[in-house]
Write a protein that holds these residues in place. Structure first.
Motif, PDB file in Angstrom:
ATOM      1  N   ASN A  42       0.821  -1.203   0.000  1.00 59.37           N
ATOM      2  CA  ASN A  42       0.000   0.000   0.000  1.00 59.37           C
ATOM      3  C   ASN A  42       0.862   1.262   0.000  1.00 59.37           C
ATOM      4  O   ASN A  42       0.532   2.242  -0.670  1.00 59.37           O
ATOM      5  CB  ASN A  42      -0.944   0.010   1.199  1.00 59.37           C
ATOM      6  CG  ASN A  42      -2.062  -0.972   1.030  1.00 59.37           C
ATOM      7  OD1 ASN A  42      -2.495  -1.248  -0.082  1.00 59.37           O
ATOM      8  ND2 ASN A  42      -2.538  -1.501   2.132  1.00 59.37           N
ATOM      9  N   LEU A  45       2.312   1.731  -3.538  1.00 65.08           N
ATOM     10  CA  LEU A  45       1.269   2.200  -4.456  1.00 65.08           C
ATOM     11  C   LEU A  45       0.914   3.661  -4.198  1.00 65.08           C
ATOM     12  O   LEU A  45       0.710   4.428  -5.143  1.00 65.08           O
ATOM     13  CB  LEU A  45       0.023   1.326  -4.330  1.00 65.08           C
ATOM     14  CG  LEU A  45       0.130  -0.061  -4.931  1.00 65.08           C
ATOM     15  CD1 LEU A  45      -1.134  -0.853  -4.642  1.00 65.08           C
ATOM     16  CD2 LEU A  45       0.369   0.009  -6.420  1.00 65.08           C
ATOM     17  N   ALA A  46       0.857   4.059  -2.940  1.00 66.40           N
ATOM     18  CA  ALA A  46       0.548   5.451  -2.617  1.00 66.40           C
ATOM     19  C   ALA A  46       1.646   6.386  -3.114  1.00 66.40           C
ATOM     20  O   ALA A  46       1.358   7.450  -3.684  1.00 66.40           O
ATOM     21  CB  ALA A  46       0.344   5.607  -1.116  1.00 66.40           C
ATOM     22  N   LEU A  49       1.411   6.735  -6.857  1.00 71.17           N
ATOM     23  CA  LEU A  49       0.327   7.632  -7.259  1.00 71.17           C
ATOM     24  C   LEU A  49       0.679   9.098  -7.027  1.00 71.17           C
ATOM     25  O   LEU A  49       0.193   9.964  -7.742  1.00 71.17           O
ATOM     26  CB  LEU A  49      -0.958   7.275  -6.517  1.00 71.17           C
ATOM     27  CG  LEU A  49      -1.707   6.082  -7.080  1.00 71.17           C
ATOM     28  CD1 LEU A  49      -2.871   5.710  -6.166  1.00 71.17           C
ATOM     29  CD2 LEU A  49      -2.203   6.360  -8.476  1.00 71.17           C
ATOM     30  N   PRO A  53       0.642  10.809 -11.052  1.00 70.15           N
ATOM     31  CA  PRO A  53      -0.796  10.936 -10.787  1.00 70.15           C
ATOM     32  C   PRO A  53      -1.681  10.469 -11.940  1.00 70.15           C
ATOM     33  O   PRO A  53      -2.851  10.169 -11.740  1.00 70.15           O
ATOM     34  CB  PRO A  53      -0.987  12.430 -10.528  1.00 70.15           C
ATOM     35  CG  PRO A  53       0.205  13.091 -11.063  1.00 70.15           C
ATOM     36  CD  PRO A  53       1.313  12.088 -11.075  1.00 70.15           C
ATOM     37  N   GLU A  54      -1.139  10.369 -13.147  1.00 66.70           N
ATOM     38  CA  GLU A  54      -1.938   9.923 -14.289  1.00 66.70           C
ATOM     39  C   GLU A  54      -2.008   8.400 -14.389  1.00 66.70           C
ATOM     40  O   GLU A  54      -2.664   7.864 -15.282  1.00 66.70           O
ATOM     41  CB  GLU A  54      -1.375  10.490 -15.595  1.00 66.70           C
ATOM     42  CG  GLU A  54      -0.007   9.992 -15.981  1.00 66.70           C
ATOM     43  CD  GLU A  54       1.136  10.689 -15.280  1.00 66.70           C
ATOM     44  OE1 GLU A  54       2.258  10.176 -15.390  1.00 66.70           O
ATOM     45  OE2 GLU A  54       0.938  11.710 -14.618  1.00 66.70           O
ATOM     46  N   MET A  55      -1.373   7.702 -13.465  1.00 67.93           N
ATOM     47  CA  MET A  55      -1.379   6.249 -13.460  1.00 67.93           C
ATOM     48  C   MET A  55      -2.812   5.740 -13.250  1.00 67.93           C
ATOM     49  O   MET A  55      -3.531   6.247 -12.394  1.00 67.93           O
ATOM     50  CB  MET A  55      -0.480   5.739 -12.322  1.00 67.93           C
ATOM     51  CG  MET A  55      -0.192   4.266 -12.365  1.00 67.93           C
ATOM     52  SD  MET A  55       1.063   3.774 -11.164  1.00 67.93           S
ATOM     53  CE  MET A  55       0.168   3.840  -9.643  1.00 67.93           C
ATOM     54  N   PRO A  56      -3.228   4.754 -14.031  1.00 68.31           N
ATOM     55  CA  PRO A  56      -4.594   4.256 -13.868  1.00 68.31           C
ATOM     56  C   PRO A  56      -4.776   3.545 -12.529  1.00 68.31           C
ATOM     57  O   PRO A  56      -3.873   2.886 -12.027  1.00 68.31           O
ATOM     58  CB  PRO A  56      -4.771   3.278 -15.032  1.00 68.31           C
ATOM     59  CG  PRO A  56      -3.403   2.909 -15.447  1.00 68.31           C
ATOM     60  CD  PRO A  56      -2.508   4.065 -15.102  1.00 68.31           C
ATOM     61  N   GLY A  57      -5.960   3.683 -11.984  1.00 65.66           N
ATOM     62  CA  GLY A  57      -6.268   3.073 -10.701  1.00 65.66           C
ATOM     63  C   GLY A  57      -6.879   1.699 -10.868  1.00 65.66           C
ATOM     64  O   GLY A  57      -7.094   1.220 -11.987  1.00 65.66           O
ATOM     65  N   PRO A  58      -7.198   1.053  -9.767  1.00 66.55           N
ATOM     66  CA  PRO A  58      -7.763  -0.294  -9.846  1.00 66.55           C
ATOM     67  C   PRO A  58      -9.137  -0.325 -10.524  1.00 66.55           C
ATOM     68  O   PRO A  58      -9.482  -1.291 -11.187  1.00 66.55           O
ATOM     69  CB  PRO A  58      -7.859  -0.743  -8.397  1.00 66.55           C
ATOM     70  CG  PRO A  58      -7.521   0.416  -7.564  1.00 66.55           C
ATOM     71  CD  PRO A  58      -6.953   1.479  -8.411  1.00 66.55           C
ATOM     72  N   GLY A  59      -9.907   0.731 -10.379  1.00 69.76           N
ATOM     73  CA  GLY A  59     -11.217   0.772 -11.034  1.00 69.76           C
ATOM     74  C   GLY A  59     -11.105   0.767 -12.542  1.00 69.76           C
ATOM     75  O   GLY A  59     -11.896   0.116 -13.245  1.00 69.76           O
ATOM     76  N   GLN A  60     -10.127   1.467 -13.072  1.00 71.51           N
ATOM     77  CA  GLN A  60      -9.911   1.483 -14.518  1.00 71.51           C
ATOM     78  C   GLN A  60      -9.429   0.135 -15.017  1.00 71.51           C
ATOM     79  O   GLN A  60      -9.754  -0.281 -16.124  1.00 71.51           O
ATOM     80  CB  GLN A  60      -8.916   2.577 -14.888  1.00 71.51           C
ATOM     81  CG  GLN A  60      -9.485   3.961 -14.681  1.00 71.51           C
ATOM     82  CD  GLN A  60      -8.446   5.037 -14.837  1.00 71.51           C
ATOM     83  OE1 GLN A  60      -7.278   4.831 -14.497  1.00 71.51           O
ATOM     84  NE2 GLN A  60      -8.861   6.188 -15.334  1.00 71.51           N
TER      85      GLN A  60
END
Length: 73
Positions: A42, A45-46, A49, A53-60
């Motif tokens: 975690n 990953l934080a 990010l 900041p443009e890195m895709p998140g888990p939802g994407q």
């Protein structure tokens, strides 16, 4: 500005560790390993990010995976 974000993440992780420390003393080796490994993943990953900041998140990622099933609906 990114350095302050990274320092903030480190402070939050240390705060979580200090709060969970009494419970970790009583727990077994497996629980400690699981706690620290999840905490490190975690934290990494934080920090990523904050840096990217443009890195895709888990939802994407989930949207990308399930988009191929859309014709079957």
């Amino acid at each position: 500005m990114k350095v302050l974000g990274i320092l903030g993440i480190i402070v939050i992780l240390l705060f979580i560790f200090l709060i969970q420390r009494p419970g970790l003393k009583r727990s077994g080796k497996r629980e400690k390993i699981a706690f620290f490994s999840i905490m490190m993943v975690n934290g990494v990953l934080a920090v990523l990010l904050v840096i990217f900041p443009e890195m895709p998140g888990p939802g994407q990622m989930i949207d990308f995976l399930y988009k191929s099933f859309k014709p079957f609906w």
